[in-house]
Design a protein around this motif. Structure first.
Motif, PDB file in Angstrom:
ATOM      1  N   THR A 198      -3.744 -17.784  11.008  1.00 45.56           N
ATOM      2  CA  THR A 198      -4.885 -18.133  10.398  1.00 45.56           C
ATOM      3  C   THR A 198      -5.221 -17.350   9.324  1.00 45.56           C
ATOM      4  OG1 THR A 198      -6.524 -16.618  11.684  1.00 45.56           O
ATOM      5  CG2 THR A 198      -5.962 -18.915  12.726  1.00 45.56           C
ATOM      6  N   SER A 199      -4.515 -16.538   8.661  1.00 45.43           N
ATOM      7  CA  SER A 199      -4.787 -15.829   7.613  1.00 45.43           C
ATOM      8  C   SER A 199      -3.101 -15.391   6.868  1.00 45.43           C
ATOM      9  CB  SER A 199      -5.555 -14.358   7.604  1.00 45.43           C
ATOM     10  OG  SER A 199      -5.082 -13.710   8.350  1.00 45.43           O
ATOM     11  N   ALA A 200      -3.287 -15.057   5.797  1.00 46.97           N
ATOM     12  CA  ALA A 200      -2.017 -14.551   4.867  1.00 46.97           C
ATOM     13  C   ALA A 200      -2.459 -13.830   3.930  1.00 46.97           C
ATOM     14  CB  ALA A 200      -1.323 -15.869   4.548  1.00 46.97           C
ATOM     15  N   LEU A 201      -1.451 -12.820   3.551  1.00 44.34           N
ATOM     16  CA  LEU A 201      -1.469 -11.812   2.299  1.00 44.34           C
ATOM     17  C   LEU A 201      -1.334 -12.796   1.349  1.00 44.34           C
ATOM     18  CD1 LEU A 201      -0.533  -8.602   3.193  1.00 44.34           C
ATOM     19  CD2 LEU A 201      -2.708  -9.326   3.035  1.00 44.34           C
ATOM     20  N   VAL A 202      -1.869 -13.019   0.118  1.00 44.57           N
ATOM     21  CA  VAL A 202      -1.609 -13.855  -1.007  1.00 44.57           C
ATOM     22  C   VAL A 202      -1.225 -12.800  -2.251  1.00 44.57           C
ATOM     23  CG1 VAL A 202      -2.713 -15.933  -0.032  1.00 44.57           C
ATOM     24  CG2 VAL A 202      -3.948 -14.299  -1.467  1.00 44.57           C
ATOM     25  N   ALA A 203      -1.421 -11.432  -1.953  1.00 46.31           N
ATOM     26  CA  ALA A 203      -1.440 -10.772  -3.200  1.00 46.31           C
ATOM     27  C   ALA A 203      -1.336  -9.164  -2.885  1.00 46.31           C
ATOM     28  CB  ALA A 203      -2.440 -10.852  -4.377  1.00 46.31           C
ATOM     29  N   ALA A 204      -0.362  -8.531  -3.353  1.00 47.97           N
ATOM     30  CA  ALA A 204      -0.258  -7.097  -3.057  1.00 47.97           C
ATOM     31  C   ALA A 204       0.035  -6.267  -4.240  1.00 47.97           C
ATOM     32  CB  ALA A 204       0.737  -7.014  -1.626  1.00 47.97           C
ATOM     33  N   PRO A 205      -0.035  -5.163  -4.256  1.00 48.95           N
ATOM     34  CA  PRO A 205       0.449  -4.183  -5.291  1.00 48.95           C
ATOM     35  C   PRO A 205       1.856  -4.485  -5.386  1.00 48.95           C
ATOM     36  CG  PRO A 205      -0.803  -2.782  -3.715  1.00 48.95           C
ATOM     37  CD  PRO A 205      -0.608  -4.195  -3.284  1.00 48.95           C
ATOM     38  N   GLU A 206       2.420  -4.188  -6.800  1.00 52.89           N
ATOM     39  CA  GLU A 206       3.937  -4.379  -7.045  1.00 52.89           C
ATOM     40  C   GLU A 206       4.861  -3.423  -6.002  1.00 52.89           C
ATOM     41  OE1 GLU A 206       7.006  -4.033 -10.723  1.00 52.89           O
ATOM     42  OE2 GLU A 206       4.879  -4.028 -11.127  1.00 52.89           O
ATOM     43  N   GLY A 207       5.694  -4.077  -5.570  1.00 58.18           N
ATOM     44  CA  GLY A 207       6.380  -3.556  -4.486  1.00 58.18           C
ATOM     45  C   GLY A 207       6.028  -3.563  -3.193  1.00 58.18           C
ATOM     46  N   ALA A 208       5.108  -3.760  -2.631  1.00 57.14           N
ATOM     47  CA  ALA A 208       4.478  -4.074  -1.479  1.00 57.14           C
ATOM     48  C   ALA A 208       5.050  -5.413  -0.863  1.00 57.14           C
ATOM     49  CB  ALA A 208       2.977  -3.990  -1.461  1.00 57.14           C
ATOM     50  N   ASN A 209       5.050  -5.402   0.575  1.00 58.36           N
ATOM     51  CA  ASN A 209       5.366  -6.456   1.345  1.00 58.36           C
ATOM     52  C   ASN A 209       4.500  -7.476   1.508  1.00 58.36           C
ATOM     53  OD1 ASN A 209       6.296  -8.409   3.063  1.00 58.36           O
ATOM     54  ND2 ASN A 209       7.678  -6.690   4.121  1.00 58.36           N
ATOM     55  N   LEU A 210       4.427  -8.718   0.921  1.00 62.76           N
ATOM     56  CA  LEU A 210       3.486  -9.589   1.305  1.00 62.76           C
ATOM     57  C   LEU A 210       3.287 -10.150   2.750  1.00 62.76           C
ATOM     58  CD1 LEU A 210       3.786 -11.650  -2.034  1.00 62.76           C
ATOM     59  CD2 LEU A 210       1.811 -10.153  -1.326  1.00 62.76           C
ATOM     60  N   THR A 211       4.304  -9.882   3.400  1.00 62.03           N
ATOM     61  CA  THR A 211       4.024 -10.313   4.752  1.00 62.03           C
ATOM     62  C   THR A 211       3.603  -9.476   5.884  1.00 62.03           C
ATOM     63  OG1 THR A 211       6.571  -9.996   5.283  1.00 62.03           O
ATOM     64  CG2 THR A 211       5.621 -12.382   4.476  1.00 62.03           C
ATOM     65  N   ILE A 212       3.922  -8.173   5.376  1.00 61.05           N
ATOM     66  CA  ILE A 212       3.469  -6.919   6.369  1.00 61.05           C
ATOM     67  C   ILE A 212       2.547  -6.040   5.498  1.00 61.05           C
ATOM     68  CG2 ILE A 212       4.230  -5.105   8.016  1.00 61.05           C
ATOM     69  CD1 ILE A 212       6.852  -6.599   8.388  1.00 61.05           C
ATOM     70  N   MET A 213       1.440  -5.859   6.250  1.00 60.54           N
ATOM     71  CA  MET A 213       0.766  -4.624   5.381  1.00 60.54           C
ATOM     72  C   MET A 213       1.463  -3.438   5.281  1.00 60.54           C
ATOM     73  SD  MET A 213      -3.121  -5.505   6.454  1.00 60.54           S
ATOM     74  CE  MET A 213      -3.955  -6.999   5.995  1.00 60.54           C
ATOM     75  N   THR A 214       1.167  -2.790   4.052  1.00 57.12           N
ATOM     76  CA  THR A 214       1.809  -1.476   4.069  1.00 57.12           C
ATOM     77  C   THR A 214       0.908  -0.553   3.411  1.00 57.12           C
ATOM     78  OG1 THR A 214       2.552  -1.935   1.522  1.00 57.12           O
ATOM     79  CG2 THR A 214       4.050  -2.431   3.342  1.00 57.12           C
ATOM     80  N   GLY A 215       1.141   0.651   3.511  1.00 53.22           N
ATOM     81  CA  GLY A 215       0.236   1.809   3.363  1.00 53.22           C
ATOM     82  C   GLY A 215      -0.907   1.846   4.262  1.00 53.22           C
ATOM     83  N   ASN A 216      -1.433   3.017   4.516  1.00 51.56           N
ATOM     84  CA  ASN A 216      -2.679   3.155   5.750  1.00 51.56           C
ATOM     85  C   ASN A 216      -3.948   2.675   5.210  1.00 51.56           C
ATOM     86  OD1 ASN A 216      -0.953   5.026   6.904  1.00 51.56           O
ATOM     87  ND2 ASN A 216      -1.780   6.943   5.972  1.00 51.56           N
ATOM     88  N   ASN A 217      -4.192   2.363   4.015  1.00 44.40           N
ATOM     89  CA  ASN A 217      -5.519   1.819   3.755  1.00 44.40           C
ATOM     90  C   ASN A 217      -5.203   0.330   3.178  1.00 44.40           C
ATOM     91  OD1 ASN A 217      -6.891   4.035   4.611  1.00 44.40           O
ATOM     92  ND2 ASN A 217      -6.577   5.011   2.710  1.00 44.40           N
ATOM     93  N   HIS A 218      -3.940  -0.094   3.050  1.00 40.99           N
ATOM     94  CA  HIS A 218      -3.626  -1.339   2.331  1.00 40.99           C
ATOM     95  C   HIS A 218      -4.378  -1.566   1.019  1.00 40.99           C
ATOM     96  CE1 HIS A 218      -2.431  -1.771   6.391  1.00 40.99           C
ATOM     97  NE2 HIS A 218      -3.750  -1.721   6.843  1.00 40.99           N
ATOM     98  N   PHE A 219      -4.582  -0.546   0.328  1.00 43.35           N
ATOM     99  CA  PHE A 219      -4.927  -0.901  -1.241  1.00 43.35           C
ATOM    100  C   PHE A 219      -4.369  -1.758  -1.957  1.00 43.35           C
ATOM    101  CE2 PHE A 219      -5.634   0.600  -5.451  1.00 43.35           C
ATOM    102  CZ  PHE A 219      -6.998   0.262  -5.601  1.00 43.35           C
ATOM    103  N   GLY A 220      -5.134  -2.871  -2.544  1.00 44.19           N
ATOM    104  CA  GLY A 220      -4.809  -3.887  -3.455  1.00 44.19           C
ATOM    105  C   GLY A 220      -4.560  -5.019  -2.665  1.00 44.19           C
ATOM    106  N   ASN A 221      -4.325  -5.133  -1.110  1.00 45.00           N
ATOM    107  CA  ASN A 221      -3.663  -6.325  -0.543  1.00 45.00           C
ATOM    108  C   ASN A 221      -4.926  -7.492  -0.607  1.00 45.00           C
ATOM    109  OD1 ASN A 221      -1.516  -5.311   0.009  1.00 45.00           O
ATOM    110  ND2 ASN A 221      -1.772  -4.859   2.276  1.00 45.00           N
ATOM    111  N   ILE A 222      -4.646  -8.549  -0.820  1.00 48.61           N
ATOM    112  CA  ILE A 222      -5.656  -9.633  -0.818  1.00 48.61           C
ATOM    113  C   ILE A 222      -5.184 -10.568   0.310  1.00 48.61           C
ATOM    114  CG2 ILE A 222      -7.087 -11.467  -2.103  1.00 48.61           C
ATOM    115  CD1 ILE A 222      -6.350  -9.918  -4.596  1.00 48.61           C
ATOM    116  N   ALA A 223      -6.075 -10.970   1.115  1.00 45.24           N
ATOM    117  CA  ALA A 223      -5.856 -12.138   2.111  1.00 45.24           C
ATOM    118  C   ALA A 223      -6.865 -13.294   2.143  1.00 45.24           C
ATOM    119  CB  ALA A 223      -5.912 -11.523   3.589  1.00 45.24           C
TER     120      ALA A 223
END
Length: 192
Positions: free
Chosen positions: A60-85
């Motif tokens: 029911t939700s999807a990541l649509v933006a992430a910092p360069e180099g991040a994986n858009l389908t699996i959240m990366t990093g402990n705090n997910h900084f920069g990810n937009i869903a």
């Protein structure tokens, strides 16, 4: 002449005294403003199932933006900084994902802090049940690790026309980075 200047001095002193009394700054910290009585109260749950690359049929939700180099389908990093869903989640009256839906929670969240797990929410409840029809719009910071968080109710339509109030949200369930359920305790102070 001395009498006129004495009279002018008295008037100036009187004016200064009156100005000091009338223009005294308000004491913002002395008294708390009383909130009006709530005009409506609801408790609803919304269920977010994040697309992880393998669950397209029930996400029911999807990541649509992430910092360069991040994986858009699996959240990366402990705090997910920069990810937009973005999300279009079912809303239920209880905490069961399989209960009948009374509407949809539609909006977005983004992770906005590098050093702690924190998000900012902007979403609308689109309600279409027999009890309530209309929308309620929310926005605000979501310090996720805090048990209870308040966000603003900034408007609405239908049964919630121009509503204002507070929504206290709490994480009711969290299953890794794929599923979470929020309990939303809505208290409206302006209802029309």
């Amino acid at each position: 002449m001395a009498m006129k200047s004495e009279r002018a001095l008295q008037l100036c002193l009187l004016w200064l005294l009156m100005s000091a009394i009338l223009l005294k700054p308000a004491d913002c910290h002395g008294r708390k403003k009383r909130l009006p009585k709530p005009c409506k109260h609801l408790v609803l749950y919304f269920h977010d199932i994040l697309y992880n690359g393998k669950n397209a049929h029930n996400a029911t939700s999807a990541l649509v933006a992430a910092p360069e180099g991040a994986n858009l389908t699996i959240m990366t990093g402990n705090n997910h900084f920069g990810n937009i869903a973005v999300f279009d989640d079912p809303i239920t009256l209880d905490n069961n994902l399989h209960s009948p839906s009374v509407g949809r929670a539609q909006g977005f969240y983004f992770y906005d802090m590098k050093d702690t797990f924190n998000a900012w929410l902007g979403f609308t409840f689109v309600l279409n049940s027999t009890d309530h029809k209309g929308t309620i719009t929310f926005n605000g910071a979501d310090p996720i690790l805090t048990k209870y968080r308040d966000i603003s109710v900034v408007g609405g339509t239908g049964d919630f026309l121009m509503a204002r109030g507070i929504a206290t949200i709490s994480t009711d369930s969290y299953e890794g980075d794929v599923y979470f359920r929020l309990r939303v305790n809505i208290t409206l102070y302006e209802c029309y």
